[in-house]
Design a protein around this motif. Structure first.
Motif, short mmCIF file in Angstrom:
data_model
loop_
_atom_site.label_atom_id
_atom_site.label_comp_id
_atom_site.label_asym_id
_atom_site.label_seq_id
_atom_site.Cartn_x
_atom_site.Cartn_y
_atom_site.Cartn_z
N GLY A 1 67.86 79.39 19.08
CA GLY A 1 68.84 80.44 19.28
C GLY A 1 68.62 81.22 20.57
O GLY A 1 69.10 82.34 20.71
N PHE A 2 67.90 80.64 21.51
CA PHE A 2 67.59 81.32 22.77
C PHE A 2 68.25 80.56 23.92
O PHE A 2 67.82 79.47 24.28
N ASP A 3 69.31 81.10 24.45
CA ASP A 3 70.03 80.49 25.58
C ASP A 3 70.58 81.61 26.46
O ASP A 3 71.78 81.86 26.49
N PRO A 4 69.71 82.33 27.18
CA PRO A 4 70.16 83.50 27.94
C PRO A 4 71.11 83.16 29.08
O PRO A 4 71.91 84.00 29.48
N LEU A 5 71.06 81.94 29.61
CA LEU A 5 71.94 81.57 30.72
C LEU A 5 73.22 80.89 30.25
O LEU A 5 74.09 80.58 31.06
N GLY A 6 73.33 80.65 28.97
CA GLY A 6 74.53 79.99 28.44
C GLY A 6 74.67 78.55 28.90
O GLY A 6 75.77 78.06 29.09
N ALA A 7 73.53 77.85 29.06
CA ALA A 7 73.55 76.47 29.57
C ALA A 7 73.92 75.46 28.49
O ALA A 7 74.32 74.35 28.82
N TYR A 8 73.76 75.83 27.22
CA TYR A 8 74.06 74.88 26.15
C TYR A 8 75.57 74.77 26.00
O TYR A 8 76.27 75.76 25.87
N PRO A 9 76.11 73.54 26.02
CA PRO A 9 77.56 73.35 25.98
C PRO A 9 78.19 73.86 24.68
O PRO A 9 77.54 73.89 23.63
#
Length: 94
Positions: free
Chosen positions: A23-31
């Motif tokens: 649940g950690f995606d600070p840059l929003g890189a996960y599609p």
């Protein structure tokens, strides 16, 4: 700590959970789209396999040459200028 957190998330019965999703995606890189998510998961699996193969090859290299990988491939493990200086002192570089 990460293992404990991952195990607790896996046991939470959250339908959005999958292994490796903290649940950690600070840059929003996960599609956001499903095909992008599948591609990203496959890329992670392939990168993991490649890393395991590389570590195995390092172990075989050390066993065959009786020299540690760090000592044999200075270029990867030490600063560039220090490595070039060492190579120049051993007359690898003229």
């Amino acid at each position: 700590m990460i293992d404990v957190y991952g195990i607790s998330r896996s046991k939470s019965n959250n339908p959005e959970y999958f292994p490796g999703n903290f649940g950690f995606d600070p840059l929003g890189a996960y599609p956001k789209c499903e095909s992008g998510k599948e591609w990203m998961q496959l890329a992670e699996i392939k990168n993991g396999w490649l890393a395991m193969i590389a570590v195995t090859v390092f172990a075989v290299q050390e066993a065959v040459s009786n020299v540690g990988v760090v000592d044999e491939t200075l270029f990867f493990f030490f600063p560039l200028m220090k490595t070039l200086h060492e190579y120049a002192n051993y007359r690898y570089i003229s």
